[in-house]
Design a protein around this motif. Structure first.
Motif, short mmCIF file in Angstrom:
data_model
loop_
_atom_site.label_atom_id
_atom_site.label_comp_id
_atom_site.label_asym_id
_atom_site.label_seq_id
_atom_site.Cartn_x
_atom_site.Cartn_y
_atom_site.Cartn_z
N ALA A 1 69.65 37.43 23.33
CA ALA A 1 68.27 37.30 22.87
C ALA A 1 67.84 38.54 22.10
O ALA A 1 67.14 38.45 21.07
N LYS A 2 68.27 39.71 22.55
CA LYS A 2 67.93 40.94 21.84
C LYS A 2 68.57 40.97 20.46
O LYS A 2 67.95 41.44 19.48
N HIS A 3 69.80 40.46 20.35
CA HIS A 3 70.48 40.43 19.05
C HIS A 3 69.77 39.47 18.09
O HIS A 3 69.59 39.80 16.90
N VAL A 4 69.41 38.28 18.60
CA VAL A 4 68.69 37.32 17.74
C VAL A 4 67.36 37.92 17.30
O VAL A 4 66.97 37.82 16.12
N ALA A 5 66.64 38.55 18.23
CA ALA A 5 65.35 39.16 17.89
C ALA A 5 65.53 40.26 16.85
O ALA A 5 64.72 40.40 15.91
N ARG A 6 66.59 41.05 16.98
CA ARG A 6 66.81 42.14 16.01
C ARG A 6 67.15 41.60 14.63
O ARG A 6 66.69 42.14 13.62
N ASP A 7 67.92 40.48 14.58
CA ASP A 7 68.22 39.88 13.27
C ASP A 7 66.94 39.43 12.57
O ASP A 7 66.76 39.63 11.36
N VAL A 8 66.04 38.80 13.33
CA VAL A 8 64.77 38.35 12.75
C VAL A 8 63.93 39.56 12.32
O VAL A 8 63.30 39.55 11.25
N TRP A 9 63.93 40.61 13.14
CA TRP A 9 63.16 41.83 12.82
C TRP A 9 63.67 42.47 11.53
O TRP A 9 62.88 42.88 10.67
N GLN A 10 65.02 42.53 11.40
CA GLN A 10 65.58 43.14 10.19
C GLN A 10 65.20 42.33 8.95
O GLN A 10 64.88 42.88 7.89
N GLU A 11 65.22 40.99 9.08
CA GLU A 11 64.83 40.15 7.96
C GLU A 11 63.35 40.37 7.63
O GLU A 11 62.95 40.39 6.44
N MET A 12 62.52 40.52 8.65
CA MET A 12 61.10 40.74 8.41
C MET A 12 60.84 42.09 7.74
O MET A 12 59.99 42.20 6.85
N MET A 13 61.60 43.11 8.16
CA MET A 13 61.39 44.44 7.60
C MET A 13 61.76 44.50 6.13
O MET A 13 61.23 45.32 5.36
N SER A 14 62.68 43.60 5.71
CA SER A 14 63.07 43.58 4.29
C SER A 14 62.19 42.65 3.46
O SER A 14 62.35 42.55 2.25
N SER A 15 61.28 41.94 4.14
CA SER A 15 60.39 41.01 3.44
C SER A 15 59.10 41.72 3.03
O SER A 15 58.59 42.58 3.75
#
Length: 500
Positions: free
Chosen positions: A370-384
């Motif tokens: 769950a932490k890995h999935v959340a981090r992937d979404v966070w990284q995508e958000m930070m680049s948006s």
């Protein structure tokens, strides 16, 4: 391999079993009059299976008047698709229900060679009424005419059922007497359940395991002694009979004569040196084959006005069936666990411990995932560069709690997301194999409930999702087959509508 249970029954009750103690009481010999309940052949000799008798009356059965019929219970008298006749015989070996004992089943054979099935018998006032199945009412009325000589009988299965009822009924008298004599615990009521389930007595209080084992030991001492059982019958005097005790709740309990009984016979069942109880039921002539087993725990019951407990017990053929079934289950469990029968409890304990550890490992791994999935979404958000970041993540999950994993993702995401960054996320999960009744779960998570609630409402309207939420979280369930190009597209449309 299934084990067979064979029970060898005695064939006749001893002459001393049925004792008429009133000097003026006689068994009616006039075949034009029915013998009253209390003096029936099934009560004089409970081991008798066949009797030559005659018909007193035969009429079309009418359903018993009742304000309501409990849901799930089959009608016991007449029904539209199964015509039934009410037949009164001069005498009978078919016991009409009473004393907590269910009715017998049996047959009536007429002189023309026909056999009529008796589905049950009931006591109406002081008479035993047989409910006879008739495919054609007119045909039955013509064959079962008053004055006709017939044979009434218990078939093998009918007598097996009777013997089981007798075994449990006599055992109940023994158990209740021992409870009262040794612990001053009175029986409030009892239930003769359908075989092979244990029967129970309802008591005024619960019992300890030590008390139960002591009562079981005391009862079985009397069984091993082979205490005799007999019945004393006398005329009921004109004095009002003692009322059955009634609790504050209005519930009748204890020993007594039914208020609607008009047969004029007082019948007392006696276990030599142990108990005397008024009872109209059938009982075995001896305790010698009724070794008693009591389930070593009570089941507490709480009602509006009373607190009581049920004590479950087995005896006779039902005990043999129970032990056979229990042994078969234990043997099957031992084979599954690859151990001997004595090691089954320890092996089950090991399996339970191993499963708990495995579930803990799964929980830990899911948390890490769950932490890995959340981090992937966070990284995508930070680049948006979008003002409101929106994202839909769909997973395939066959676990029993897919929504729990989606919640773990949102929790992990909330721990790393900057407080000032607005977002709206939809997480969904479907099983790998889907049908029209499959359930997919959705979880909407956002930085502001002003975005979350509209998104949930749109999902309800467009996908017929059933759900709700409060604050920044909304969850729901979609029923049907979730397809990437269809349901995923609808979720994308909803996120686009919220973000513009």
């Amino acid at each position: 391999m299934a084990a067979a249970v064979i029970t060898l029954y005695p064939t006749v009750a001893p002459p001393s079993y049925h004792r008429i103690v009133s000097p003026t009481l006689k068994i009616p010999a006039d075949t034009q009059r029915p013998i009253p309940v209390g003096l029936l052949a099934c009560q004089r000799d409970p081991l008798l299976c066949e009797l030559e008798t005659s018909i007193i009356s035969c009429a079309i059965s009418q359903p018993a008047s009742s304000p309501s019929v409990k849901k799930g219970k089959k009608a016991s008298a007449a029904s539209a698709d199964q015509p039934t006749l009410e037949v009164i015989l001069h005498d009978t070996v078919i016991f009409p229900e009473g004393g907590g004992q269910p009715s017998d089943t049996g047959i009536i054979k007429t002189a023309d060679g026909r056999t009529w099935t008796v589905t049950q018998a009931k006591r109406h006032g002081g008479h035993a009424v047989h409910y006879v199945r008739a495919d054609q009412v007119e045909d039955g009325l013509a064959s079962l005419t008053p004055g006709t000589d017939v044979t009434v009988a218990l078939r093998e299965l009918d007598f097996d059922r009777r013997y089981d009822h007798m075994s449990m009924h006599t055992s109940q008298h023994l158990l209740s007497a021992v409870l009262e004599n040794h612990l001053d615990i009175h029986t409030l009521s009892w239930s003769l359940t359908a075989t092979p389930a244990p029967c129970y007595v309802e008591l005024g209080r619960s019992m300890t395991t030590e008390e139960i084992l002591a009562i079981q030991s005391e009862a079985n001492k009397l069984v091993f002694e082979g205490r005799k059982v007999h019945v004393e019958v006398q005329e009921m005097d004109d004095k009002p009979q003692p009322a059955v005790p009634v609790l504050e709740s209005g519930r009748a309990v204890g020993k007594g004569v039914p208020i609607d009984y008009t047969g004029g016979i007082m019948r007392t069942v006696i276990i030599d040196g142990v108990d005397r109880s008024p009872c109209c039921g059938t009982h075995l002539p001896t305790l010698h084959s009724l070794q008693l087993f009591i389930i070593p725990q009570t089941e507490s019951l709480s009602r509006s006005a009373t607190t009581s407990a049920r004590l479950y017990f087995l005896a006779g053929p039902r005990l043999i069936t129970y032990l056979t079934s229990t042994h078969s289950q234990l043997t099957a469990a031992a084979a599954t666990l690859s151990c001997g029968a004595p090691q089954v409890p320890d092996r089950i304990g090991q399996v339970v411990d191993e499963r708990k550890r495995a579930e803990k490992r799964v929980d830990d791994l899911e948390f890490e995932l769950a932490k890995h999935v959340a981090r992937d979404v966070w990284q995508e958000m930070m680049s948006s560069e979008a003002v409101l970041f929106v994202k839909h993540v769909h997973r395939t999950d066959d676990s029993v709690n897919p929504l729990g994993f989606l919640s773990a993702i949102t929790t992990a995401f909330a721990n790393i997301i900057p407080a000032e960054r607005p977002f709206l996320l939809v997480f969904s999960s479907s099983p790998s194999s889907q049908t029209s009744s499959s359930a997919s779960v959705l979880l909407v998570f956002g930085s502001d409930e002003k975005c979350v609630k509209p998104a949930g409402d749109l999902l309800k309207g467009k996908l017929n999702v059933k759900g709700g939420g409060k604050g920044t979280r909304w969850s729901g369930k979609f029923t049907g087959v979730w397809r990437e190009g269809r349901e995923d597209a609808v979720v994308s449309e909803v996120l686009k509508a919220i973000s513009t």
